[in-house]
Design an enzyme around this catalytic site. Structure first.
Site, PDB file in Angstrom:
ATOM      1  N   THR A  95      10.971   5.176   4.217  1.00  0.00           N
ATOM      2  CA  THR A  95      12.358   4.875   4.541  1.00  0.00           C
ATOM      3  C   THR A  95      12.455   3.791   5.600  1.00  0.00           C
ATOM      4  OG1 THR A  95      12.976   7.124   4.001  1.00  0.00           O
ATOM      5  CG2 THR A  95      14.523   5.885   5.332  1.00  0.00           C
ATOM      6  N   TYR A  96      11.498   3.758   6.509  1.00  0.00           N
ATOM      7  CA  TYR A  96      11.559   2.773   7.580  1.00  0.00           C
ATOM      8  C   TYR A  96      11.107   1.389   7.139  1.00  0.00           C
ATOM      9  CZ  TYR A  96      11.967   6.789  10.701  1.00  0.00           C
ATOM     10  OH  TYR A  96      12.368   7.932  11.318  1.00  0.00           O
ATOM     11  N   LEU A 129       0.816  -1.214   0.000  1.00  0.00           N
ATOM     12  CA  LEU A 129       0.000   0.000   0.000  1.00  0.00           C
ATOM     13  C   LEU A 129       0.845   1.256   0.000  1.00  0.00           C
ATOM     14  CD1 LEU A 129      -2.660  -1.081   2.657  1.00  0.00           C
ATOM     15  CD2 LEU A 129      -2.851  -1.185   0.162  1.00  0.00           C
ATOM     16  N   GLY A 130       2.028   1.197   0.573  1.00  0.00           N
ATOM     17  CA  GLY A 130       2.887   2.371   0.648  1.00  0.00           C
ATOM     18  C   GLY A 130       4.292   1.983   1.030  1.00  0.00           C
ATOM     19  N   LYS A 162       7.640  -0.681   4.892  1.00  0.00           N
ATOM     20  CA  LYS A 162       6.512  -0.694   3.967  1.00  0.00           C
ATOM     21  C   LYS A 162       5.209  -0.883   4.724  1.00  0.00           C
ATOM     22  CE  LYS A 162       9.200  -2.751   0.185  1.00  0.00           C
ATOM     23  NZ  LYS A 162       9.292  -3.852  -0.794  1.00  0.00           N
ATOM     24  N   VAL A 163       4.135  -0.553   4.022  1.00  0.00           N
ATOM     25  CA  VAL A 163       2.792  -0.859   4.499  1.00  0.00           C
ATOM     26  C   VAL A 163       2.183  -1.841   3.516  1.00  0.00           C
ATOM     27  CG1 VAL A 163       0.522   0.027   5.079  1.00  0.00           C
ATOM     28  CG2 VAL A 163       2.536   1.394   5.568  1.00  0.00           C
ATOM     29  N   LYS A 193       2.051  -2.246   8.890  1.00  0.00           N
ATOM     30  CA  LYS A 193       3.152  -1.300   8.705  1.00  0.00           C
ATOM     31  C   LYS A 193       4.373  -1.837   9.429  1.00  0.00           C
ATOM     32  CE  LYS A 193       4.268   3.585   9.584  1.00  0.00           C
ATOM     33  NZ  LYS A 193       3.695   4.880  10.009  1.00  0.00           N
ATOM     34  N   ASP A 246      -1.941  17.793  10.769  1.00  0.00           N
ATOM     35  CA  ASP A 246      -1.583  17.414   9.401  1.00  0.00           C
ATOM     36  C   ASP A 246      -2.810  16.902   8.656  1.00  0.00           C
ATOM     37  OD1 ASP A 246       0.081  17.159   7.233  1.00  0.00           O
ATOM     38  OD2 ASP A 246       0.837  15.190   7.794  1.00  0.00           O
TER      39      ASP A 246
END
Length: 628
Positions: free
Chosen positions: A63-64, A59-60, A66-67, A81, A175
């Site tokens: 840097t850390y 899904l995304g 993935k999702v 995540k 945000d």
């Protein structure tokens, strides 16, 4: 790997009547909505997660990690995540991740993404979240270009309900944008990404200037302190404008124009009038004391038109979109009595930027621009000191910088998500100045908009640093913070094989205390001292995409409970907000900047290639004198 599980705090079990009573009262009627109570508890048994989830798609990316979309053994779809600890740059990123987990797990609202479980071992943190199958609101509006007023009201009511709930629990999101608002399978709103959220207190100012440029309030772009909820109200005004009119209210192609428009509240004249224009104007008031609060929005007649009750109460829309009782009319009359102040004198001038800034003969209808979150500085400036400092000396030595522009055009195709970086924030609560009438001095303005990066996912947005790890060269961000006050780089050896970084008491007040003192980071139970760099067991490139859970064992923990009135850290300094007019210092504070080779050393001819630089320079001077 260790796991954080969301279990209720032990104690006497409440009766069914006690549980039903607060639910019947509703979010609005309850003075302090209930939040989930959790406590930190260590489980001594391991959990092998390899067979619990079936990964379906990505899904995304950040840097850390993935999702990924995954299916539990029970058949439920979730979003997982994964965060690799060796990618966490410093303790600020760590505290940022922990804060997001603590806040999101404490909030319990139907329109806020829920966290089911959090697992942790020595190398990874895995967060199992609610899955929103229909993507984000940005893509939804992109496909339809413009929504009907009824659909816009439906979405806006749900957004307001969730944000109002957060404010009742002293949580400010900071945000709010289309990319962080997801849709579930039923088309209901799910607000995600609380990476920039914080707790606020009346009578205290936040010093963190973060968010996304096109959604940032005048206080943010001008470097002024703020309480908290007013910045969410401004973002709601931008969101409502987009939902109703299908375009952005401000021009994001040039940062100077954007800052001027936001500072003056001069948003684009809507192409078609709408009944929501009054509420938009109220939300986009430059003066935060006159700006609509979430309580005002929840009781506004436009928001509740066609519904028997106001936002947050039991909603039952009537057929035809018209109120079936006098409740909506009474709500409208009450709002008109309370809002008798002259809205047209609010300083939010509705200027026609189609006529002033449109290129000749071209189409003037703006499209939506995908926004990346503003970064937070590594260290916060002292607000009390900055409020009394003379900014003339600061601006005298700052060279100008050419305008950095975003690409023009209408909505772009969705590409792979790339998360923007944020730095954890020092304590950002400061008392209100003794003289309320004394205006805070304007801070040196610096660039707001930078080169765009790939789109973000609502699951993977604010908490993630940029792909390159750059502090000052990421896209679509505000960067603030005095480089001279930045912390020295942490030894990279601290990033390897850190255990239990989410196991500290987890109190919000603890976070501020820990970051106030110079500490290293590792386990949050016991912060590890610096140690020399050790070779990783395997290179980062050898980690497979499907090895998020692999065959590792996980410990299971409960999440921390939420304490009242905890002082939280800020995230960005005041000195460096609205522009990037000076090159960053190359001192120890710029540890996250990507190293770049000197272009002189790579040129076809350079003084660095000469054996005698001084002799060559003198010879060049003699040649120049002869020519002249």
């Amino acid at each position: 790997m260790e796991s954080l599980v969301f279990a209720r705090r032990s104690g006497p079990t409440p009766s069914a009547a006690e549980l039903a009573r607060p639910l019947a009262e509703g979010l609005i009627k309850s003075p302090k909505p209930l939040m989930k109570k959790q406590a930190v508890k260590r489980h001594h048994h391991k959990h092998n997660l390899r067979h619990r989830y079936e990964f379906l798609e990505t899904l995304g990316k950040g840097t850390y990690g993935k999702v990924k979309k995954a299916r539990e053994s029970s058949g439920r779809l979730v979003a997982i995540k994964s965060i690799r600890k060796d990618k966490i740059k410093d303790e600020q990123d760590l505290m940022h991740i922990r804060r997001e987990i603590e806040i999101m797990s404490s909030l319990n609202h139907p329109h806020i993404i829920a966290i089911h479980e959090v697992f942790e071992n020595s190398s990874k943190i895995v967060i199992v979240m609610e899955y929103a199958s229909r993507g984000d609101l940005y893509d939804y509006i992109s496909e339809r270009q413009q929504l009907s007023e009824r659909e816009a009201r439906h979405f806006f009511r749900q957004i307001v309900s969730a944000v109002h709930y957060c404010h009742q629990n002293r949580v400010v999101h900071r945000d709010l944008k289309l990319e962080n608002i997801l849709l579930d399978a039923n088309g209901n709103i799910k607000i995600a990404d609380f990476g920039l959220s914080n707790l606020y207190h009346q009578g205290k100012f936040l010093q963190t200037f973060c968010g996304s440029p096109l959604y940032a309030s005048p206080e943010i772009v001008n470097g002024k302190p703020y309480t908290g909820p007013e910045v969410d109200s401004w973002s709601l005004g931008v969101l409502l404008y987009i939902l109703v009119h299908g375009t952005m209210p401000f021009d994001g192609h040039d940062h100077k124009i954007l800052v001027k428009q936001i500072s003056n509240g001069a948003y684009r004249e809507p192409p078609k009038p709408s009944d929501a224009c009054g509420l938009i104007r109220w939300l986009l008031m430059v003066n935060p004391t006159r700006r609509a609060t979430l309580e005002d929005v929840a009781s506004h007649w436009w928001v509740n038109w066609g519904y028997a009750t106001r936002v947050g109460e039991q909603e039952a829309p009537h057929e035809g979109g018209h109120p079936g009782s006098d409740s909506a009319r009474a709500s409208m009359a009450d709002w008109l009595r309370r809002s008798s102040r002259p809205l047209l004198e609010n300083g939010a001038k509705v200027c026609s930027f189609f006529k002033q800034h449109a290129p000749g003969g071209g189409s003037t209808t703006p499209g939506l621009e995908r926004q990346h979150s503003l970064k937070k500085s590594r260290k916060e400036n002292d607000m009390a000191q900055s409020l009394h400092s003379d900014t003339a000396d600061d601006t005298a030595h700052r060279p100008g910088k050419s305008n950095l522009k975003l690409p023009k055009g209408i909505l772009k195709k969705k590409v792979s998500a790339s998360a923007e970086g944020v730095q954890e924030d020092p304590p950002e609560l400061s008392p209100i100045p003794a003289s309320p009438g004394q205006a805070a001095p304007l801070l040196p303005k610096k660039g707001i908009l930078k080169k765009p990066r790939q789109r973000e996912s609502g699951y993977y947005s604010s908490p993630e640093p940029s792909e390159s790890g750059e502090l000052l060269d990421a896209g679509d961000v505000f960067v603030s913070g005095d480089p001279k006050e930045q912390k020295p780089p942490q030894a990279s050896g601290l990033l390897l094989h850190r255990k239990g970084i989410l196991k500290l008491n987890g109190k919000f007040s603890q976070t501020a205390l820990e970051l106030a003192a110079p500490t290293t980071f590792g386990s949050l139970d016991e912060l590890a001292p610096p140690r020399p760099l050790a070779r990783a067991s395997r290179p980062s490139g050898a980690v497979s995409e499907d090895s998020i859970l692999s065959s590792e064992s996980f410990d299971q923990l409960d999440l921390p409970e939420r304490l009242p009135e905890p002082p939280l850290r800020g995230c960005v300094s005041v000195d460096n907000l609205t522009g990037l007019e000076e090159p960053p210092s190359e001192g120890p504070g710029s540890c996250l900047r990507r190293w770049r080779q000197d272009p002189l050393g790579d040129s076809c001819f350079s003084l660095t290639d000469c054996q005698e630089v001084t002799a060559t320079y003198r010879q060049a001077l003699r040649v120049c004198s002869k020519l002249t």
